[in-house]
Write a protein that holds these residues in place. Structure first.
Motif, short mmCIF file in Angstrom:
data_model
loop_
_atom_site.label_atom_id
_atom_site.label_comp_id
_atom_site.label_asym_id
_atom_site.label_seq_id
_atom_site.Cartn_x
_atom_site.Cartn_y
_atom_site.Cartn_z
N LEU A 40 0.82 -1.21 0.00
CA LEU A 40 0.00 0.00 0.00
C LEU A 40 0.85 1.25 0.00
O LEU A 40 0.37 2.34 -0.39
CB LEU A 40 -0.92 0.01 1.22
CG LEU A 40 -1.98 -1.10 1.30
CD1 LEU A 40 -2.72 -1.03 2.62
CD2 LEU A 40 -2.95 -1.00 0.13
N VAL A 41 2.12 1.16 0.46
CA VAL A 41 2.96 2.36 0.57
C VAL A 41 4.19 2.30 -0.31
O VAL A 41 4.88 3.31 -0.47
CB VAL A 41 3.39 2.58 2.04
CG1 VAL A 41 2.19 2.81 2.94
CG2 VAL A 41 4.24 1.43 2.56
N ARG A 42 4.53 1.12 -0.88
CA ARG A 42 5.68 1.05 -1.79
C ARG A 42 5.53 -0.15 -2.71
O ARG A 42 4.86 -1.13 -2.38
CB ARG A 42 7.00 0.97 -1.01
CG ARG A 42 7.22 -0.30 -0.23
CD ARG A 42 8.64 -0.36 0.32
NE ARG A 42 9.63 -0.49 -0.74
CZ ARG A 42 10.93 -0.34 -0.53
NH1 ARG A 42 11.39 -0.04 0.67
NH2 ARG A 42 11.78 -0.49 -1.52
N GLU A 43 6.19 -0.08 -3.83
CA GLU A 43 6.14 -1.16 -4.81
C GLU A 43 7.15 -2.23 -4.43
O GLU A 43 8.28 -1.92 -4.05
CB GLU A 43 6.45 -0.62 -6.21
CG GLU A 43 6.30 -1.65 -7.31
CD GLU A 43 6.57 -1.06 -8.68
OE1 GLU A 43 6.57 -1.83 -9.67
OE2 GLU A 43 6.77 0.17 -8.78
N LEU A 44 6.76 -3.48 -4.56
CA LEU A 44 7.64 -4.61 -4.23
C LEU A 44 7.81 -5.51 -5.45
O LEU A 44 6.90 -5.60 -6.29
CB LEU A 44 7.06 -5.44 -3.07
CG LEU A 44 6.95 -4.77 -1.70
CD1 LEU A 44 6.25 -5.72 -0.73
CD2 LEU A 44 8.32 -4.38 -1.16
N VAL A 45 8.95 -6.14 -5.53
CA VAL A 45 9.14 -7.18 -6.54
C VAL A 45 8.37 -8.41 -6.08
O VAL A 45 8.54 -8.85 -4.93
CB VAL A 45 10.65 -7.52 -6.70
CG1 VAL A 45 10.83 -8.71 -7.62
CG2 VAL A 45 11.41 -6.32 -7.21
N PRO A 46 7.50 -8.96 -6.91
CA PRO A 46 6.69 -10.11 -6.46
C PRO A 46 7.57 -11.31 -6.09
O PRO A 46 8.61 -11.54 -6.72
CB PRO A 46 5.80 -10.42 -7.67
CG PRO A 46 6.49 -9.80 -8.84
CD PRO A 46 7.21 -8.60 -8.31
N SER A 47 7.17 -12.03 -5.07
CA SER A 47 7.93 -13.20 -4.64
C SER A 47 7.94 -14.28 -5.71
O SER A 47 8.90 -15.03 -5.85
CB SER A 47 7.34 -13.77 -3.35
OG SER A 47 7.49 -12.84 -2.29
N ARG A 54 12.15 -7.12 -2.38
CA ARG A 54 11.37 -8.35 -2.34
C ARG A 54 11.28 -8.84 -0.91
O ARG A 54 12.26 -8.79 -0.17
CB ARG A 54 11.99 -9.43 -3.24
CG ARG A 54 11.06 -10.60 -3.47
CD ARG A 54 11.54 -11.53 -4.57
NE ARG A 54 12.56 -12.44 -4.10
CZ ARG A 54 13.02 -13.48 -4.81
NH1 ARG A 54 12.54 -13.70 -6.01
NH2 ARG A 54 13.94 -14.26 -4.32
N MET A 55 10.11 -9.32 -0.52
CA MET A 55 9.89 -9.76 0.85
C MET A 55 10.16 -11.25 1.04
O MET A 55 10.15 -11.74 2.16
CB MET A 55 8.45 -9.46 1.27
CG MET A 55 8.15 -7.99 1.42
SD MET A 55 9.06 -7.26 2.78
CE MET A 55 8.32 -8.12 4.16
N ARG A 56 10.41 -11.97 -0.03
CA ARG A 56 10.63 -13.40 0.09
C ARG A 56 11.90 -13.66 0.90
O ARG A 56 12.88 -12.94 0.78
CB ARG A 56 10.75 -14.03 -1.29
CG ARG A 56 10.76 -15.54 -1.29
CD ARG A 56 10.70 -16.06 -2.72
NE ARG A 56 10.73 -17.50 -2.77
CZ ARG A 56 10.62 -18.21 -3.88
NH1 ARG A 56 10.45 -17.59 -5.05
NH2 ARG A 56 10.66 -19.52 -3.86
N ARG A 57 11.90 -14.71 1.71
CA ARG A 57 13.03 -15.02 2.57
C ARG A 57 14.25 -15.38 1.74
O ARG A 57 14.16 -15.82 0.59
CB ARG A 57 12.69 -16.16 3.53
CG ARG A 57 12.38 -17.47 2.86
CD ARG A 57 11.95 -18.52 3.85
NE ARG A 57 12.96 -18.73 4.86
CZ ARG A 57 12.82 -19.54 5.91
NH1 ARG A 57 11.68 -20.19 6.08
NH2 ARG A 57 13.78 -19.68 6.78
N ASN A 58 15.42 -15.20 2.35
CA ASN A 58 16.70 -15.55 1.72
C ASN A 58 16.90 -14.85 0.38
O ASN A 58 17.38 -15.45 -0.59
CB ASN A 58 16.83 -17.07 1.54
CG ASN A 58 16.81 -17.82 2.86
OD1 ASN A 58 17.31 -17.30 3.87
ND2 ASN A 58 16.23 -18.99 2.86
N ALA A 59 16.55 -13.57 0.31
CA ALA A 59 16.69 -12.83 -0.95
C ALA A 59 18.15 -12.75 -1.38
O ALA A 59 18.47 -12.87 -2.56
CB ALA A 59 16.10 -11.43 -0.81
N GLU A 60 19.05 -12.55 -0.40
CA GLU A 60 20.48 -12.46 -0.72
C GLU A 60 20.99 -13.78 -1.32
O GLU A 60 21.76 -13.78 -2.28
CB GLU A 60 21.29 -12.09 0.52
CG GLU A 60 21.06 -10.69 1.04
CD GLU A 60 19.79 -10.55 1.87
OE1 GLU A 60 19.45 -9.43 2.25
OE2 GLU A 60 19.12 -11.59 2.13
#
Length: 568
Positions: free
Chosen positions: A91-98, A156-162
């Motif tokens: 709602l407040v920022r754009e995210l890369v979809p998981s 991106r909010m998905r875990r282990n992005a790094e």
């Protein structure tokens, strides 16, 4: 002239701003669920919404710091909370979809279909990202690949992005090397290993031959030389394979230190070159620079090893050996008890409720497994953890001995019960292990063996904790799974070796000063080892006992003392 005004950088929104945006939504189920997800997340991480910036990397770190079960949340509930949190943040920022569902450009699809599945899985999301940007294979650049990696790490909010970004680069670079039709563009990956050791082939063949001869001598144990004037007794016992590998690695590291210090590799023709006084100083200085200019356990071990090798293998004269011993003394590390890190990790055990949860953990896991409605094969791994932790609680083993437990060789039954028996040649300090398994732990082990161990078998095996091909499970893998299980259920950072420290602390908290029992339990050769490690571990409990004694004396005798003062 109009004054110049400085524009402040845009402020980063917080979860409080997210809640305000949610309030502006139309009443309904979505509004309720999003608000609940944000508030539940903040309670779980112990932070006010205004204190949590909407920065995906920071929120991912907070999310990974939570053990859902320890926080009183089921795994499904926590997954729903995290999913709702992601939708609220959008709602407040754009995210890369998981999960990127952008259609692949035909050019990328043709290349992807050529790849083995292990590479295709790792690059497919990146190719969809490039397709969404309209980048075709012949036009892709390093900047495009770095932009994708930065996007999934930063947005991106998905875990282990790094890890996902690193895996993408690894697979991309690997494919570029092995597939001529793939775009010949590679991106340097950050080397996670701060390694300074050169391979053995980097040094003269004579050094490798001398090193091989030395390691071979260590594995033979005590021997008498034909020359009575120079009796080479060697080690009392042959060293273990792991020790031989460690010595080989240490000497290769020492040679590499010299090369980094300016000594040509061609000058290192034998182990004797490593123990020259000048070279030992160069080696120790290089290692200390890597430790921030100070000595460390690794530096002290290297100095001690070089002094011993100089005496027993190179056979330097007494004056030369004395100089090396003085150098070793200058960098020696004085060990006084448990490390600060381990003391901090055991601090939660000052709380009696944590101790109770810890000792009841196998039963807690068993209850969860039995309530789980999934097939037994999907629950077998967790049942295995219950059995492993039950054994560690009553017999604090080292991880190699735990992983190697054989049902037929090590579990011995008689009319008094079942014993865990491990001969001295299989233990680290050659102290035999012979403990009766208490009834409550034995019940957990039997429950696992009968109901769940068959689902973990990959071929015939008598290992209590079987791995691939019927072999015992890797000690490292077993240790990591136990560590993850303790974190999942109790929220404690707890490696497998801490079970030994916890056993000492729990016993000494109840019986301050009774080190001999702890020595027997942990199979230390000397009580000095026990006292040096656990002296002070029971200080808090001893202080509380003394305080209780004082309170009792005060309650009994304070009125008398007051009357005596008045009469005086």
């Amino acid at each position: 002239m109009r004054p110049v005004t400085m524009q402040s950088a845009p402020s980063i929104p917080t979860l409080q701003h997210v809640l305000e945006r949610i309030e502006a939504l139309e009443p309904g189920t979505q509004k309720r669920d999003l608000k609940s997800a944000v508030k539940t997340f903040c309670r779980a991480v112990g932070k006010h919404p205004a204190a949590v910036s909407v920065v995906p990397s920071e929120i991912r770190a907070l999310r990974e710091s939570v053990s859902p079960l320890a926080a009183g949340l089921s795994a499904r509930r926590w997954a729903n909370v995290c999913s709702g949190l992601t939708k609220a943040i959008e709602l407040v920022r754009e995210l890369v979809p998981s999960r990127n569902t952008t259609p692949l450009l035909p050019e990328w699809k043709a290349l992807l279909d050529m790849l083995p599945s292990k590479y295709a899985r790792k690059v497919s999301a990146g190719l969809r990202y490039l397709s969404g940007k309209g980048v075709i294979p012949t036009a892709v650049t390093v900047a495009d690949l770095e932009e994708y990696c930065d996007a999934i790490v930063s947005n991106r909010m998905r875990r282990n992005a790094e890890k996902g970004a690193d895996a993408f680069l690894w697979a991309w670079n690997r494919t570029a090397k092995t597939c001529p039709d793939w775009p010949q563009v590679t991106v340097p990956r950050q080397d996670k290993r701060d390694s300074y050791s050169y391979p053995l082939e980097y040094f003269p063949a004579s050094f490798a031959a001398d090193l091989e001869a030395y390691i071979g001598r260590l594995t033979k144990g005590i021997m008498f030389d034909d020359d009575d004037e120079d009796i080479d007794l060697g080690p009392l016992r042959p060293v273990r394979p792991a020790t031989a590998q460690t010595r080989s690695r240490q000497l290769r590291a020492a040679a590499s230190c010299l090369v980094h210090s300016g000594v040509p590799a061609t000058d290192i023709t034998s182990i004797a070159a490593l123990v020259e006084v000048r070279n030992v100083k160069l080696i120790l200085n290089f290692l200390m620079q890597r430790s921030g200019g100070m000595t460390s356990g690794g530096v002290a071990q290297m100095a001690s090893l070089l002094a011993k090798i100089a005496l027993h293998w190179v056979k330097v004269d007494a004056q030369h050996h004395a100089k090396l011993q003085r150098l070793a003394g200058r960098v020696a590390v004085q060990h006084s008890g448990m490390t600060a890190k381990n003391r901090e990790r055991l601090r939660p055990f000052d709380d009696d409720s944590t101790v109770v949860e810890f000792v009841c953990l196998p039963d807690t896991i068993r209850k969860k497994v039995e309530q789980d409605k999934r097939p037994a094969r999907l629950k077998a791994r967790q049942a295995q953890m219950a059995a492993a932790i039950a054994i560690l609680l009553v017999i604090p083993l080292r991880r190699n001995n735990l992983a190697a437990i054989d049902i037929h060789r090590h579990l011995v039954s008689n009319r008094n019960g079942v014993y865990l028996v491990i001969p001295e040649h299989e233990t680290k300090n050659r102290e035999p292990i012979n403990f009766q398994i208490p009834a409550f732990a034995l019940e957990i082990v039997k429950w696992y063996i009968v109901g769940y161990r068959p689902y973990l078998l990959d071929g015939e095996s008598s290992s209590l904790f079987p791995g691939r091909g019927g072999q015992p499970k890797s000690p490292h893998t077993l240790a990591q799974q136990i560590k993850q299980t303790v974190w999942e259920f109790l929220g404690l950072e707890f490696n497998i070796h801490l079970f030994r420290h916890a056993a000492g602390k729990i016993f000494l908290d109840i019986n301050p000063g009774n080190y001999e029992v702890v020595r027997q339990l942990l199979r230390h050769k000397s009580v000095n080892t026990t006292t040096s490690a656990y002296s002070g571990a029971e200080t808090r409990k001893a202080g509380l006992l003394y305080a209780e004694l004082l309170e009792g004396l005060r309650a009994l005798h304070a009125p008398e003392a007051s009357d005596r003062r008045k009469r005086a």
